[in-house]
Design an enzyme around this catalytic site. Sequence first.
Site, PDB file in Angstrom:
ATOM      1  N   CYS A 189       2.629  -6.398   2.676  1.00 29.78           N
ATOM      2  CA  CYS A 189       2.077  -7.346   3.668  1.00 29.78           C
ATOM      3  C   CYS A 189       1.434  -8.548   2.967  1.00 29.78           C
ATOM      4  O   CYS A 189       1.603  -9.684   3.401  1.00 29.78           O
ATOM      5  CB  CYS A 189       0.990  -6.704   4.525  1.00 29.78           C
ATOM      6  SG  CYS A 189       1.353  -5.070   5.125  1.00 29.78           S
ATOM      7  N   ASP A 190       0.681  -8.280   1.903  1.00 32.82           N
ATOM      8  CA  ASP A 190      -0.196  -9.319   1.350  1.00 32.82           C
ATOM      9  C   ASP A 190       0.205  -9.800  -0.043  1.00 32.82           C
ATOM     10  O   ASP A 190      -0.380 -10.764  -0.549  1.00 32.82           O
ATOM     11  CB  ASP A 190      -1.641  -8.779   1.278  1.00 32.82           C
ATOM     12  CG  ASP A 190      -2.159  -8.395   2.665  1.00 32.82           C
ATOM     13  OD1 ASP A 190      -1.745  -9.045   3.640  1.00 32.82           O
ATOM     14  OD2 ASP A 190      -2.971  -7.458   2.757  1.00 32.82           O
ATOM     15  N   CYS A 250      -2.115  -3.074   1.548  1.00 32.82           N
ATOM     16  CA  CYS A 250      -0.680  -3.158   1.820  1.00 32.82           C
ATOM     17  C   CYS A 250      -0.040  -4.241   0.953  1.00 32.82           C
ATOM     18  O   CYS A 250      -0.168  -5.436   1.245  1.00 32.82           O
ATOM     19  CB  CYS A 250      -0.460  -3.459   3.302  1.00 32.82           C
ATOM     20  SG  CYS A 250       1.270  -3.713   3.705  1.00 32.82           S
TER      21      CYS A 250
END
Length: 298
Positions: free
Chosen positions: A134-135, A131
């Site tokens: 997200c990261d 992701c």
Amino acid sequence: MKDLIIAGSGPAGLSAAVYASNAMLDFVVIEKFPMSGGQMLNTYEINNYLGFELVDGFTLGQTFRAHAEKSGAQFVNDEITSIEKIDGGYRVICGKGECEAKTVIYALGANPRKLGAKGEKDFAGRGVSYCATCDGNFFRGRPTAVIGGGDVALEDALYLANICSEVYLIHRRDEFRGAKYLQDKVLKNEKIKILYSTQVEEIRGENKVESLLLDNGDELKVDGVFVAVGIEANTALAEGICELENGFVKAGESGETTAEGFFAAGDVRTKRLRQISTSVGDGANAVHSVEEFLNKQQ
Ligand code: NAP
């Protein structure tokens, strides 16, 4: 016994919830997390959902969710552990309780597929991610790679290009699968270096990702690798209830599966085009099929 249980609250489940409210069905939506439309939440820019010229996945998801709540849908936050066929319907068993209904709309979506390369498991959460939104921030100013050639890989590469020092986009063929407008943006982005016809054989490092071994023998120094090689539908709970086909629940536009009263909607079903718009359409169609089914029972 309720009329309907909607399993999942992605775009398909939430759309079904709005249509089920309008149809005045007695129903509940069971979701693992509020707005669990996985892939959509991880999309930072959506420009093809009608009425929203440019919106991020989280905002659009929250908009869908608010609409479903306002329509009167009831939500239960629980993880479904199994689904059983019972007399006159289905029992959906969750971690904290269970619920019975005459029909089910199975809209549990899909998760990112694993690459299967050596080192992938060892470095999950230590440089290997599924992701980018997200990261991505963990890799600010550092070199990263994206693996894949579909919409997600192209979107991820574009997103990371805003954050990282350089982004290698590694695709196994010499032609991308993703949307043409995304390809165009990727090709014009100087930070994105495309490696066509290349596969990653091994993800290497000491305690965290340090490099990728490519199938041409080169070793590419990167701090992070984002795997975007497709999706795996969450079919496990439908196994034994209805037929699956190529890893998806076998169902056409009506959402009807091979099991009576059990309907599938969204990315989890066999279909040609997996988009937010087609999932929203699926939710509407599935509720229409549920109504027809319930009317026939009376
Ligand atoms: P996808 O479209 O299935 O693409 C997967 C990509 O990964 C393909 O390019 C494939 O290569 C490659 N791949 C698969 N297995 C591989 C392996 N073992 N090693 C290396 N490469 C591998 O998947 P996705 O990009 O995750 O998208 C999932 C679905 O969501 C799609 O239907 C997509 O259209 C949809 N989606 C839509 C939007 C949007 O409308 N904005 C955004 C995101 C996702 P090949 O090309 O050689 O097969």
